[in-house]
Structures are given as C-alpha cells and as structure tokens.
Design an enzyme around this catalytic site. Structure first.
Site, PDB file in Angstrom:
ATOM      1  N   ASP A   1      56.886 -68.287  41.985  1.00 33.21           N
ATOM      2  CA  ASP A   1      56.404 -67.731  43.249  1.00 33.21           C
ATOM      3  C   ASP A   1      57.149 -66.445  43.588  1.00 33.21           C
ATOM      4  O   ASP A   1      56.560 -65.400  43.810  1.00 33.21           O
ATOM      5  CB  ASP A   1      56.575 -68.785  44.346  1.00 33.21           C
ATOM      6  CG  ASP A   1      55.798 -68.454  45.600  1.00 33.21           C
ATOM      7  OD1 ASP A   1      55.452 -67.285  45.790  1.00 33.21           O
ATOM      8  OD2 ASP A   1      55.552 -69.374  46.401  1.00 33.21           O
ATOM      9  N   ASN A   5      51.916 -62.224  42.690  1.00 32.16           N
ATOM     10  CA  ASN A   5      52.795 -62.846  43.678  1.00 32.16           C
ATOM     11  C   ASN A   5      54.145 -62.140  43.731  1.00 32.16           C
ATOM     12  O   ASN A   5      54.253 -61.041  44.244  1.00 32.16           O
ATOM     13  CB  ASN A   5      52.929 -64.339  43.363  1.00 32.16           C
ATOM     14  CG  ASN A   5      53.242 -65.177  44.561  1.00 32.16           C
ATOM     15  OD1 ASN A   5      54.115 -64.850  45.343  1.00 32.16           O
ATOM     16  ND2 ASN A   5      52.530 -66.283  44.737  1.00 32.16           N
TER      17      ASN A   5
END
Length: 305
Positions: A234, A180
C-alpha cells in the site's frame, strides 16, 4: 520461512545489521478505523497521520501523546512535506491535492485534469526540484466509507507530476490497475510505484514497479521490482542505503535495491503505510489498520520527507 527473532523474521544476513537488539515493536496509539499517510515533522519532533474513515488527521508528540491535528480532513490519505516544510495532502472527499501554508491556510494545488475531476488522490511525494508526484486511484469514490461514491470523470487511474511553479499537471504513467504508494530512490534516479489491483481483483497486481526518471520529469524503463506476499504494498519508504521498506499483510518487508527480501518486521495488524522519523530519522512509524506502531532500526530514512 526465515529465522524468527522476536518481532522480526530474517531472510538475508544483511538484515541483521538493520536490527537493534534491544529495540522491539511498540504500540503508539490505537482505536482508529484506518491509519494512513504518515509524515514526520523534524523541526517540531512530531508526526501526523490520516485516520481516513474518521475524517481526521492525528498528531503524536513524544512525551505528550496523541491529539487531533485536523478535523474534518476531507478524508485525507497520503501526506508529505515540500522543500519549504509545508504539508502536502491527498484528499479523497474533495478529490484534490492541497498544501497547508506556514500560516495554516490551505491552498488547493490541483483538483482536475483537463477539466475533469480527479478520482481520489492517494499518495504523494515531493522531488528535490519542488515537483509533486502523486497517484490517483478510485478508492475514495468507490464507496462512502473513505470519501463519496461517485463516477470517475477521467476514466483512468493515472500517476501524475505537478509543477507548482508552472501550475502544470502531466501524466507520467497510465497503465496501472490501482497506482498507490510511491517513493524516489535516494539519488532520485528511480521512482518506485506500487500497484494494488489485487484489492478488487483476485488476480490483480500486488507489486512495486521501478521506473528510471528521465530528464528529471519523465519515466522510462518500467520493470516489476518485487511482488509483495502476503497482501499488497500500500505504502512504502526508502532508506539511505536504497532499501525499500514496504507495507504488507503481515507487517513491514525490507527489500534490497536489487529486490531481494532481506527481512520482515512482524506487526499484529495489516500494515497500510510507514515513514521514517525521530531526531535521527531511524525510527519507523508503522500504520496498522487500527493502530500505530514504532520501532527503531539500524538505518536512517532517505532525506526527503
């Protein structure tokens, strides 16, 4: 538990030096479906971010507010700038990485690996030598919410390095569940990459790994830098002191170069990403799920966009 002071939680005394006593978390804009991919334009003093499910990119200009930057955006996610100031974007719907030229035209940099379509490029960073490093998990092809439900053609979730001079795409990591966010250390000796496998596996990864950058174009020395709790990392950025500022379920976590949790900026929204901006690069723009926040801190972001 750390010491709670207004919008902050202190776990290490070093974090106090990154807090400004008269600066609190401010709401910039709300009413979005999922904020991601912030990138700051210092030459224009504004920042742009992706509102993925709404298929648009937004722009905030200090004193003028928020407007639509691009719509449709092909469900863009991660954004950054290259060393010439051009916008580099990861697009879920089109499954490609693009470059917006100075005249506004869009150049497709890469959309396949060995003849197979990419999954859904997610986050991206540009190294000082001009190479473009990005992650390619399948989030944008798992449903129609942030892209289009489709099968993976590569069958893997790679981390890639693209050299625009040679137009060459290479795999630099292939053992992630869900690669990510990613960012280089200030001296580019290390590359940090998050694995967010926990989004679809209750026992999945929720950590940031650190690699040594070998000969400028290969990765070695894979180690787990930190595990992020609660939630996942994230997206994240690195400051000039080498600290890693990461998204998490309860806000932004600040980790020292040694991996110690220094403190948190508490945000009333699950955080997806963040970037440093402002005239002195000491203003954090924080992407909550449905809203954008900002706060000034006592350190500047690393020089790269």
């Amino acid at each position: 538990m750390g010491e709670r002071i207004r919008d902050y939680e202190i776990f290490d005394e070093r974090f106090r030096y990154y807090l400004l006593g008269n600066c609190d978390l401010e709401l910039v804009h709300d009413g979005m479906k999922w904020c991601e991919g912030p990138v700051y334009f210092s030459d224009g003093d504004y920042f742009v971010w992706s509102d993925i499910p709404n298929n648009r990119m937004m722009r905030w200009v200090d004193g003028l507010g928020v407007s639509v930057f691009r719509s449709p955006s092909n469900n863009s996610n991660g954004n950054t700038r290259d060393r010439q100031g051009r916008l580099i974007s990861c697009e879920h719907l089109s499954r490609r990485v693009t470059r917006t030229e100075i005249d506004g035209s869009i150049t497709v940099l890469v959309d396949n690996y060995e003849g197979k379509r990419l999954n859904s490029p997610n986050d991206v960073v540009v190294k000082s030598d001009g190479t473009i490093w990005f992650t390619d998990p399948p989030y944008g092809i798992m449903s129609d919410y942030e892209g289009k439900r489709s099968p993976s053609e590569t069958g893997k979730n790679y981390v890639f390095r693209y050299d625009p001079k040679e137009e060459k795409l290479t795999v630099v990591a292939d053992d992630f569940q869900m690669p990510n966010g990613l960012a280089f250390s200030p001296d580019e000796k290390y590359l940090y990459i998050s694995d967010t496998g926990a989004t679809h596996d209750k026992n999945g990864a929720h950590h940031i790994r650190r690699f040594q950058v070998k000969d400028g174009n290969e990765l070695s020395g894979n180690t787990v830098f930190v595990e992020v709790n609660p939630g996942i990392s994230d997206g994240f950025r690195v400051d000039i002191d080498g600290n890693v500022w990461s998204s998490a379920a309860d806000g932004v976590h600040c980790y020292s170069p040694g991996g110690e949790l220094l403190g948190k900026i508490l945000v009333p929204d699950v955080v997806a990403n963040l970037t440093f901006g402002g005239k002195k690069r000491n203003q954090l723009f924080i992407m909550g799920t449905h809203a954008v926040y900002s706060v000034y801190v006592g350190v500047a972001g690393a020089q790269y966009p």
